[in-house]
Design a protein around this motif. Sequence first.
Motif, PDB file in Angstrom:
ATOM      1  N   ALA A  51       0.848  -1.200   0.000  1.00 24.10           N
ATOM      2  CA  ALA A  51       0.000   0.000   0.000  1.00 24.10           C
ATOM      3  C   ALA A  51       0.874   1.237   0.000  1.00 24.10           C
ATOM      4  N   GLY A  52       0.476   2.238  -0.823  1.00 25.82           N
ATOM      5  CA  GLY A  52       1.239   3.467  -0.845  1.00 25.82           C
ATOM      6  C   GLY A  52       0.956   4.273  -2.092  1.00 25.82           C
ATOM      7  N   SER A  53       1.958   5.013  -2.530  1.00 32.18           N
ATOM      8  CA  SER A  53       1.783   5.943  -3.645  1.00 32.18           C
ATOM      9  C   SER A  53       1.818   5.206  -4.983  1.00 32.18           C
ATOM     10  N   GLU A  54       1.377   5.912  -6.018  1.00 30.74           N
ATOM     11  CA  GLU A  54       1.419   5.338  -7.375  1.00 30.74           C
ATOM     12  C   GLU A  54       2.858   5.074  -7.794  1.00 30.74           C
ATOM     13  N   ARG A  55       3.770   5.924  -7.335  1.00 32.16           N
ATOM     14  CA  ARG A  55       5.192   5.719  -7.659  1.00 32.16           C
ATOM     15  C   ARG A  55       5.693   4.394  -7.092  1.00 32.16           C
ATOM     16  N   THR A  64      -5.415  12.662   0.000  1.00 34.26           N
ATOM     17  CA  THR A  64      -4.211  11.872  -0.217  1.00 34.26           C
ATOM     18  C   THR A  64      -4.604  10.490  -0.735  1.00 34.26           C
ATOM     19  N   PRO A  65      -4.277  10.148  -1.998  1.00 39.30           N
ATOM     20  CA  PRO A  65      -4.654   8.828  -2.535  1.00 39.30           C
ATOM     21  C   PRO A  65      -3.667   7.749  -2.070  1.00 39.30           C
ATOM     22  N   ILE A  66      -4.187   6.551  -1.774  1.00 39.94           N
ATOM     23  CA  ILE A  66      -3.369   5.407  -1.358  1.00 39.94           C
ATOM     24  C   ILE A  66      -3.771   4.202  -2.210  1.00 39.94           C
ATOM     25  N   PHE A  67      -2.833   3.685  -2.987  1.00 42.07           N
ATOM     26  CA  PHE A  67      -3.083   2.501  -3.803  1.00 42.07           C
ATOM     27  C   PHE A  67      -2.850   1.246  -2.957  1.00 42.07           C
ATOM     28  N   VAL A  68      -3.689   0.251  -3.158  1.00 43.62           N
ATOM     29  CA  VAL A  68      -3.575  -1.002  -2.409  1.00 43.62           C
ATOM     30  C   VAL A  68      -3.480  -2.161  -3.403  1.00 43.62           C
ATOM     31  N   ALA A  69      -2.383  -2.901  -3.325  1.00 42.15           N
ATOM     32  CA  ALA A  69      -2.186  -4.064  -4.199  1.00 42.15           C
ATOM     33  C   ALA A  69      -2.151  -5.324  -3.343  1.00 42.15           C
ATOM     34  N   GLY A 105       6.508  -2.734 -10.166  1.00 45.91           N
ATOM     35  CA  GLY A 105       6.027  -3.367 -11.385  1.00 45.91           C
ATOM     36  C   GLY A 105       4.543  -3.657 -11.388  1.00 45.91           C
ATOM     37  N   ILE A 106       3.764  -2.945 -10.642  1.00 43.18           N
ATOM     38  CA  ILE A 106       2.323  -3.163 -10.563  1.00 43.18           C
ATOM     39  C   ILE A 106       1.619  -2.078 -11.371  1.00 43.18           C
ATOM     40  N   ASP A 107       0.736  -2.471 -12.265  1.00 44.19           N
ATOM     41  CA  ASP A 107       0.029  -1.532 -13.136  1.00 44.19           C
ATOM     42  C   ASP A 107      -1.131  -0.868 -12.351  1.00 44.19           C
ATOM     43  N   ALA A 108      -1.012   0.442 -12.145  1.00 41.31           N
ATOM     44  CA  ALA A 108      -2.042   1.171 -11.399  1.00 41.31           C
ATOM     45  C   ALA A 108      -2.824   2.123 -12.294  1.00 41.31           C
ATOM     46  N   SER A 109      -2.660   1.998 -13.616  1.00 40.62           N
ATOM     47  CA  SER A 109      -3.239   2.980 -14.541  1.00 40.62           C
ATOM     48  C   SER A 109      -4.766   3.005 -14.499  1.00 40.62           C
ATOM     49  N   LYS A 110      -5.398   1.878 -14.166  1.00 41.29           N
ATOM     50  CA  LYS A 110      -6.854   1.837 -14.176  1.00 41.29           C
ATOM     51  C   LYS A 110      -7.471   2.798 -13.169  1.00 41.29           C
ATOM     52  N   LEU A 111      -6.730   3.050 -12.087  1.00 43.28           N
ATOM     53  CA  LEU A 111      -7.259   3.919 -11.025  1.00 43.28           C
ATOM     54  C   LEU A 111      -6.488   5.227 -10.914  1.00 43.28           C
TER      55      LEU A 111
END
Length: 778
Positions: free
Chosen positions: A543-547, A572-577, A553-559
């Motif tokens: 979990a963290g930033s898009e960077r 503050t956006p947080i991506f979760v993989a 190597g995780i594609d976050a473009s959809k969100l």
Amino acid sequence: MNPSTELELAVTGMTCASCVRRVEKALSKVPGAQEATVNLATERAQVRYDPSAGKPEDFVAAVLKAGYEARPITAQDDHARELAQARDAQAQRLRRDFLIALTLALPVFVLEMGGHLLPAWHHLIYATLGERGDWIVQFILTSAVLAGPGRRFFTDGLAALWRLAPEMNTLVALGSGAAWLYSSAAVFAAQILPEGARQVYFESAAVIVTLILLGRMLEARAKGRTGAAIQRLVSLQPQTARVMRDGQPHDVPIGRLRIGDAVLVRPGERIAADGVVIEGSSYVDESMLTGEPVPVGKTLNAPVTGGTLNTTGSFTLRIVSLGADSALARIIRMVETAQGARLPIQALVDRVTGWFVPAVLAAALATFAAWMIWSPAPALPHALVNAVAVLIIACPCAMGLATPTSIMVGTGRAAELGVLFRQGDALQLLREVDVVAFDKTGTLTLGRPALTDWMETDEAGAVHSYLDGATSGPDTAPNGTSPDVPPTLRLLASAQLRSEHPIARAIVAQARKYGFELPPVSDFQAVSGAGISARIDGHDLLAGSERLMNERGIDASKLSGTAADWARAGKTPIFVAVDGRIRAIAAVADPLQPTAAQAIAALHALGLRTAMITGDHRDTAQAVARQLGVDDVRAQVLPEGKMQAVTDMRRNGSKVLFVGDGINDAPALAAADVGLAIGSGTDIAIEAAQVVLLGKDLRGVADAIALSRATLRNIRQNLFWAFVYNIALIPLAAGVLYPAFGLLLSPMLAAGAMALSSVFVVSNALRLKTFRPARAGV
């Protein structure tokens, strides 16, 4: 630098600005004295001195030698209550003396002036009493007025003259005494006066004293109302408390309470002391302290303040502070200190009053001499009457009351609105402010980040939206194509349990609202400045930033488009993989203070610019500024940089008010022209500020500035009246209009005008009690 300590004295016997000046000089001459200020309205003196060179009793002795009484005020003293009681007693004495003087002076006035108005009355008096008999009656009654109700003017005024320090009482004593002495000579030693000069002015002497007593009585009553704000604060504390001892409630006087006592508070009762709730819950009305009308919920471990009002439930508190250490006592001390303050504008008054009374005496002597030289015969009565009129009409009382009375009422009204002036000069400095700079976190925002948005993809790749800005719980959370709770939140919250970051706490708090059981975590790692990774229930979570996602190597473009929108909105956006695939995106934001936008609008309505100085990212800061309408944004500023930002604004010619609440705001609060601390903030921030906002309603910032402007406007009105009154009427009393128009000012009318001038000044100051925040349409 020599060490210093402060001493506060209660001073009695002062009547005008000359008295204030005299007491200040006496205190300043004491060995070790560094600074001395005296306030006529509060009847207090504040002295800073070197304790190795002077002692409190030295300052008391200096005041006594100057002709007044003084005693030290300690932290345990209830000076506000004592002052109110003393003023009530003084008003009663003045009322009694005025009624006695009126009873005695009225016949004198009727005997003398009635004959001028009604010839038949004149003939009746001469037919019954005769001229000499009439004069003897007037002599007896006037002597009773001067020796009884008017004695205070002679004992105080002549004593001051003997010390070569004449003051207001001196002018009254000389004026009425001269009229009485001249008239007595006309009755009992007529041979020493020229034939045409054998006249009496007993009615002037008697009526002068009566009218001045009337003015002082009205002034005392009005001054009693100036301290109403402090009296209301003092009256908030109940006299007894219901203490739980051995499991039973006992009514105990406030003075016998102890730290650690458990106090039961029932609905409708005022809280006896500062403490924390140890049992029960309720809503407490804190409006008398904060100005905020909505009761505040209090549950276990919540702090409560002595003097506030319990409304609905009952609870038990444990006392944590008492007496002088209580919040109410500290607030009262701050209000008293502000009310006793001396504004820079007072310096002009001090310079004038230093020579005013001697100048009036010189003017009276010059008037007497001029009439003796140029007056038509008989010259002596004309010279006497006009000299007496000059003595009586001069009014240093009004000048002495002009500033402190307005300060007293203005700061009292500010306290009622939840604004405390820790330093009195801030009252004047606030009026000059043209830029109001705010800290962001905890000031314009609540300072408590919350999970506001959550979007999640399912196994089929469909996107589901949750929360959408709501933070209240699972019943309101789903807001999209799925009625279920967000499952990935359970995993993220489990990992965030290991973190103390405010964002982590916001995520965990929202997960607990859903009732999630949070499973154990292994292999937890914090990725500095980017996010976290962990293994939970056999899944790898990142979990963290898009960077961070891109780096792994995780594609976050959809969100990513959603993340950009949230970032522009100040979130503050947080991506979760999970297991190497993007599963969710969350948004955390610090909600705005409910009244922040209204406060900014109110400041703009006052013609002020607004700024925000924050350490947050520029995009977040700009988003908050857009929502609130803030004019200038200084973002990504380190704590020490806040002070530099304030300094830069001042260098550009702006007068800056800085508003903050945290420890990191203290340097900026101190560097600003005026620092205003949010009362719910840290003690360090409050100590660094000159003004404290007790509640969290930021509209109080605009209230403070508007009240500052109203108070300074009121002071200028008072000073204008006091100065113009004397500039216009002293020459009139001296007779400058007589050569052209044949007009003279009677000493009786002079006495009436003098009395009314002080009443006008105090009454004008009392108008500040009606100050209302201008919030319509905001």
